[in-house]
Design an enzyme around this catalytic site. Sequence first.
Site, PDB file in Angstrom:
ATOM      1  N   ASP A  18       0.866  -1.178   0.000  1.00  0.00           N
ATOM      2  CA  ASP A  18       0.000   0.000   0.000  1.00  0.00           C
ATOM      3  C   ASP A  18       0.902   1.227   0.000  1.00  0.00           C
ATOM      4  OD1 ASP A  18      -2.367   1.577   0.290  1.00  0.00           O
ATOM      5  OD2 ASP A  18      -1.912   1.813   2.408  1.00  0.00           O
ATOM      6  N   SER A  19       0.297   2.387  -0.223  1.00  0.00           N
ATOM      7  CA  SER A  19       1.067   3.628  -0.153  1.00  0.00           C
ATOM      8  C   SER A  19       1.514   3.918   1.280  1.00  0.00           C
ATOM      9  CB  SER A  19       0.203   4.783  -0.667  1.00  0.00           C
ATOM     10  OG  SER A  19      -1.022   4.803   0.034  1.00  0.00           O
ATOM     11  N   CYS A  81      -3.690  -1.100  -2.006  1.00  0.00           N
ATOM     12  CA  CYS A  81      -3.973   0.319  -2.255  1.00  0.00           C
ATOM     13  C   CYS A  81      -4.946   0.452  -3.430  1.00  0.00           C
ATOM     14  CB  CYS A  81      -2.663   1.023  -2.575  1.00  0.00           C
ATOM     15  SG  CYS A  81      -2.861   2.767  -2.956  1.00  0.00           S
ATOM     16  N   ASN A  82      -6.082   1.097  -3.181  1.00  0.00           N
ATOM     17  CA  ASN A  82      -7.071   1.271  -4.249  1.00  0.00           C
ATOM     18  C   ASN A  82      -6.519   2.107  -5.393  1.00  0.00           C
ATOM     19  OD1 ASN A  82     -10.169   0.521  -3.290  1.00  0.00           O
ATOM     20  ND2 ASN A  82      -8.725   0.779  -1.619  1.00  0.00           N
ATOM     21  N   GLU A 161      -6.035   8.794   9.429  1.00  0.00           N
ATOM     22  CA  GLU A 161      -4.631   8.808   9.882  1.00  0.00           C
ATOM     23  C   GLU A 161      -4.500   9.438  11.266  1.00  0.00           C
ATOM     24  OE1 GLU A 161      -1.353   8.473   8.102  1.00  0.00           O
ATOM     25  OE2 GLU A 161      -2.261   7.323   6.479  1.00  0.00           O
ATOM     26  N   CYS A 197     -11.210   2.978  -0.777  1.00  0.00           N
ATOM     27  CA  CYS A 197      -9.915   3.487  -0.309  1.00  0.00           C
ATOM     28  C   CYS A 197      -9.573   2.741   0.979  1.00  0.00           C
ATOM     29  CB  CYS A 197     -10.008   4.989  -0.044  1.00  0.00           C
ATOM     30  SG  CYS A 197      -8.542   5.681   0.729  1.00  0.00           S
ATOM     31  N   HIS A 199      -8.354   3.571   3.679  1.00  0.00           N
ATOM     32  CA  HIS A 199      -8.591   4.230   4.959  1.00  0.00           C
ATOM     33  C   HIS A 199     -10.060   4.254   5.379  1.00  0.00           C
ATOM     34  CE1 HIS A 199      -4.564   5.509   4.144  1.00  0.00           C
ATOM     35  NE2 HIS A 199      -4.492   6.267   5.230  1.00  0.00           N
TER      36      HIS A 199
HETATM   37  N1  DGL Z   1      -3.991   3.781  -0.043  1.00  0.00           N
HETATM   38  C1  DGL Z   1      -4.697   4.829  -0.755  1.00  0.00           C
HETATM   39  C2  DGL Z   1      -5.922   4.216  -1.445  1.00  0.00           C
HETATM   40  O1  DGL Z   1      -6.430   3.184  -1.054  1.00  0.00           O
HETATM   41  C3  DGL Z   1      -5.119   5.953   0.170  1.00  0.00           C
HETATM   42  C4  DGL Z   1      -3.961   6.780   0.684  1.00  0.00           C
HETATM   43  C5  DGL Z   1      -3.196   7.469  -0.425  1.00  0.00           C
HETATM   44  O2  DGL Z   1      -3.740   8.411  -1.048  1.00  0.00           O
HETATM   45  O3  DGL Z   1      -2.062   7.068  -0.671  1.00  0.00           O
HETATM   46  O4  DGL Z   1      -6.398   4.772  -2.397  1.00  0.00           O
END
Ligand code: DGL
Length: 279
Positions: A18-19, A81-82, A161, A197, A199
């Site tokens: 993931d990011s 990560c989406n 977060e 997403c 989060h």
């Molecule tokens: N992990 C990202 C997503 O699922 C959300 C956080 C980001 O913008 O990196 O889209």
Amino acid sequence: MTNQTGAAGAERPIGIFDSGVGGLTVLRTVRERLPHEHWLYLGDTARLPYGTKGPETVSRYAVQAASHLVERGIKMLVIACNTASAVAMPTLTKEFAPLPVIGVVEAGAEAAVSASRSGHIAVLATESTVSGGAYERAIKARRADARVFSQACSLFVALAEEGWSKGPLVEAVAREYLQPLLAEKKRDGLDCLVLGCTHFPLLKETIAHVAGPEVTLVDSSETVALAVEKILRKSKLARTAGHGDTGFLATDGAERFARVGSLFLGEAITVQDVELVDL
Ligand code: DGL
């Protein structure tokens, strides 16, 4: 390495990236369903967020993150990560073939189509995910007459977060974002909302409250877990006994990863558990 089957192949970890720490919500679900598997989680915390960046940048980052996990000998890749799934799924599948690659967008679309009766589906996601239209394509590929409404909800990422999942502020933000979708609900029978997403599952309760009882919330992590299980079985790569281990890799901020990550995973991660890596 990636073709290896049997006991040695099964012992290898499943890579998941993931990011940042958000993908730990996905790890939490897949781990619960597949407790025997070893996991190697990579959070690209140095370059977070992906959700506001352009497709070329996100694609490049995703390939680098995946390459790192592949070098460590994973048997499968999960894109938690989406944004990375929405933008880079075809690239990653091609680049790392024959390694099985599973993305949350396809899984989320699958779950949404099963959950919606009217076919009127809303997707809440980051700016990049929304602007690329991947969810809409994936949903329509499964149900051609679906109507998809997408809404970028960037502030939800920051709220999650901070550990803010409830309360008047979160509810006010949710109302603001959901307002146009709720009008659609009254007019056209919107009955399903995809948490597109990593989060957003943390804010599920508030989002569900604002959306109302007739709207089903879809969290793709369950469908991801089912897809992982299916591929493991088919490729004879499942680890069938013993408790699996989890390794945590991050590209920056081990302390923050451990602190915020514990919240997302629902289990304590210590700084010592986190290995810093350079992509
Ligand atoms: N992990 C990202 C997503 O699922 C959300 C956080 C980001 O913008 O990196 O889209």
